[in-house]
Design a protein around this motif. Structure first.
Motif, short mmCIF file in Angstrom:
data_model
loop_
_atom_site.label_atom_id
_atom_site.label_comp_id
_atom_site.label_asym_id
_atom_site.label_seq_id
_atom_site.Cartn_x
_atom_site.Cartn_y
_atom_site.Cartn_z
N ALA A 189 -9.56 -10.77 -2.19
CA ALA A 189 -8.22 -10.64 -1.60
C ALA A 189 -8.35 -10.13 -0.17
CB ALA A 189 -7.37 -9.70 -2.44
N PRO A 190 -8.88 -10.97 0.73
CA PRO A 190 -9.21 -10.48 2.08
C PRO A 190 -8.03 -10.29 3.02
CG PRO A 190 -9.71 -12.81 1.91
CD PRO A 190 -9.30 -12.38 0.54
N ASP A 191 -6.88 -10.89 2.73
CA ASP A 191 -5.80 -10.97 3.71
C ASP A 191 -5.28 -9.61 4.15
OD1 ASP A 191 -6.09 -13.67 3.52
OD2 ASP A 191 -4.23 -14.04 2.41
N LEU A 192 -5.18 -8.66 3.22
CA LEU A 192 -4.57 -7.37 3.55
C LEU A 192 -5.60 -6.27 3.83
CD1 LEU A 192 -1.56 -7.26 1.04
CD2 LEU A 192 -1.50 -7.70 3.50
N LEU A 193 -6.86 -6.63 4.00
CA LEU A 193 -7.90 -5.63 4.18
C LEU A 193 -7.60 -4.68 5.33
CD1 LEU A 193 -10.71 -4.38 3.78
CD2 LEU A 193 -11.65 -6.26 5.17
N LEU A 194 -7.38 -5.20 6.51
CA LEU A 194 -7.20 -4.33 7.68
C LEU A 194 -5.91 -3.52 7.61
CD1 LEU A 194 -8.60 -6.63 10.50
CD2 LEU A 194 -9.77 -4.81 9.24
N SER A 207 -7.63 16.58 -0.22
CA SER A 207 -7.49 17.07 -1.59
C SER A 207 -8.73 17.88 -1.96
CB SER A 207 -7.35 15.90 -2.56
OG SER A 207 -8.57 15.16 -2.61
N GLU A 208 -8.72 18.44 -3.17
CA GLU A 208 -9.90 19.16 -3.64
C GLU A 208 -11.11 18.25 -3.75
OE1 GLU A 208 -9.39 21.47 -7.14
OE2 GLU A 208 -7.52 22.39 -6.48
N GLN A 209 -10.88 16.99 -4.07
CA GLN A 209 -12.00 16.06 -4.19
C GLN A 209 -12.51 15.58 -2.85
OE1 GLN A 209 -11.61 12.80 -7.08
NE2 GLN A 209 -12.96 11.51 -5.88
N LEU A 210 -11.64 15.41 -1.87
CA LEU A 210 -12.02 14.73 -0.63
C LEU A 210 -11.26 15.32 0.55
CD1 LEU A 210 -13.82 12.23 0.08
CD2 LEU A 210 -11.72 10.85 -0.04
N ASP A 211 -12.00 15.65 1.62
CA ASP A 211 -11.34 16.28 2.77
C ASP A 211 -11.01 15.32 3.89
OD1 ASP A 211 -13.87 15.76 3.70
OD2 ASP A 211 -14.36 17.82 4.25
N ARG A 212 -11.55 14.09 3.82
CA ARG A 212 -11.24 13.07 4.83
C ARG A 212 -11.28 11.70 4.17
NH1 ARG A 212 -15.21 9.88 6.52
NH2 ARG A 212 -17.38 10.39 6.00
N PRO A 213 -10.66 10.70 4.78
CA PRO A 213 -10.65 9.37 4.15
C PRO A 213 -12.07 8.83 3.95
CG PRO A 213 -9.12 9.45 6.01
CD PRO A 213 -9.92 10.72 6.06
N TYR A 214 -12.24 8.13 2.85
CA TYR A 214 -13.51 7.46 2.58
C TYR A 214 -13.17 6.09 2.01
CZ TYR A 214 -18.41 6.78 1.29
OH TYR A 214 -19.71 6.30 1.19
N ALA A 215 -13.51 5.04 2.76
CA ALA A 215 -13.12 3.68 2.39
C ALA A 215 -14.35 2.82 2.12
CB ALA A 215 -12.29 3.04 3.50
N MET A 216 -14.34 2.18 0.98
CA MET A 216 -15.40 1.25 0.62
C MET A 216 -14.81 -0.16 0.59
SD MET A 216 -18.18 1.46 -2.47
CE MET A 216 -17.03 1.63 -3.81
N VAL A 217 -15.52 -1.11 1.19
CA VAL A 217 -15.02 -2.48 1.34
C VAL A 217 -15.86 -3.41 0.47
CG1 VAL A 217 -14.76 -4.40 2.95
CG2 VAL A 217 -14.12 -2.08 3.65
N GLY A 218 -15.19 -4.17 -0.39
CA GLY A 218 -15.85 -5.16 -1.22
C GLY A 218 -16.06 -6.46 -0.48
#
Length: 330
Positions: A189-194, A207-218
């Motif tokens: 589903a590449p159309d909305l990636l950006l 959050s408690e789990q994560l202090d900054r964004p972390y994005a993984m791209v398939g």
């Protein structure tokens, strides 16, 4: 260097049965571990003859038992199909068996057709409760309170890291709101990636789990010694997508010399749209394509689908990608 991971489809081919697909997945994981990959994920699908990952947590136990260090997880569990309590029990058990190695990616789609959804005893309306279900699941994985009457045993306290998966803006907004890592399914589903990545990063709340964004791209990546051989190997995946639009899902097919002889104009257009971000070629071609994708998206990690028919050739594809990217010992 941006970490690389693998999304394993557990494909049943015309030459392997479900057991063969499961063992091949475990073998791929063991090799990927030695080649420096960060994690290997398996997705929940139901009523699909060509995919053997329906009982996802059991598949993950099989893979994790054959490896030592690579992270193993769901990419993902389709949470509307399940009671959050059950998923907490399953993945908490995995975390007890394989501490520090289990990921739990969560999706909102059913991963199947509506008839099968009814066989699962679930309602299509369950997807509306997805945000609340994520929070409920997270609470069951947290340490139990002193007066907590319902405890997910042995999951309580494991705090298995959650991910939100998405192929639209909804998942991006939810991951940002909850402060969770986000994996975008641009391999189909590449159309909305950006736009989704922009929403996720701009709205992210620590959050408690994560202090900054972390994005993984398939992304679909297939490597071979030459561009021409990789292009031929890629016809297996192209045929699988064409079959979806023909309404004829089946087993994975061996590659063919000319994909144009297999699909019609409609299937060609639809498949090419879904596979638009695929990176196919020699190691040099693959590296250039992956570098361009990371530069364009700012991805913190790439998760690769290398959908090659023959297991040995698939292993070679994954090895060549690792060598081209410079991870592991090579």
């Amino acid at each position: 260097m941006t970490p690389l991971s693998i999304l394993e489809l557990v494909r049943v081919t015309e030459e392997t049965d479900a057991r063969g697909a499961l063992d091949n997945a475990r073998d791929l994981a063991a090799h990927a571990e030695s080649w420096g990959y960060n994690r290997i994920w398996v997705a929940e699908h139901h009523n699909m003859h060509g995919i053997a990952s329906a009982a996802t947590s059991i598949v993950l136990a099989h893979i994790a038992a054959g490896t030592k260090t690579i992270r193993v997880g769901a990419g993902g569990i389709m949470l509307p199909n399940h009671a959050p309590y059950i998923i907490a029990e399953q993945f908490g058990t995995l975390a007890r068996l394989f501490p520090g190695r289990i990921d739990l990616g969560l999706g909102r789609a059913p991963g199947t057709d509506q008839l099968t959804l009814r066989a699962l005893r679930r309602s299509p309306n369950n997807a509306d409760n997805f945000p609340q279900d994520v929070l409920e699941l997270q609470a069951f994985l947290a340490p139990a309170g002193p007066d907590q009457r319902i405890v997910a045993v042995p999951a309580a306290g494991t705090e298995v890291p959650l991910w939100i998966l998405g192929s639209s803006n909804f998942g991006a907004m939810l991951a940002a709101e909850l402060g969770l890592p986000y994996a975008f399914a641009s391999h189909f589903a590449p159309d909305l990636l950006l736009p989704a990545l922009e929403i996720y990063r701009s709205r992210f709340k620590p959050s408690e789990q994560l202090d900054r964004p972390y994005a993984m791209v398939g992304v679909n990546v297939i490597a071979a010694e030459t561009d021409a051989e990789a292009t031929r190997l890629a016809t297996t995946q192209q045929m699988s997508f064409a079959d979806i639009f023909k309404g004829a899902r089946g087993l994975s097919k061996p590659p063919i010399d000319d994909i144009e002889t297999y699909w019609g104009p409609m299937e060609r257009a639809q498949a090419k749209q879904m596979l638009a971000r695929s990176i196919i070629g020699s190691p040099a071609t693959v590296r250039a394509g992956m570098e361009a994708l990371v530069k364009e998206t700012g991805a913190d990690e790439l998760i690769l689908v290398s959908d090659v028919y023959d297991h040995a050739q698939r292993l070679r594809s994954v090895e060549l990608i690792a060598e081209a990217w410079g991870i592991g010992a090579g």
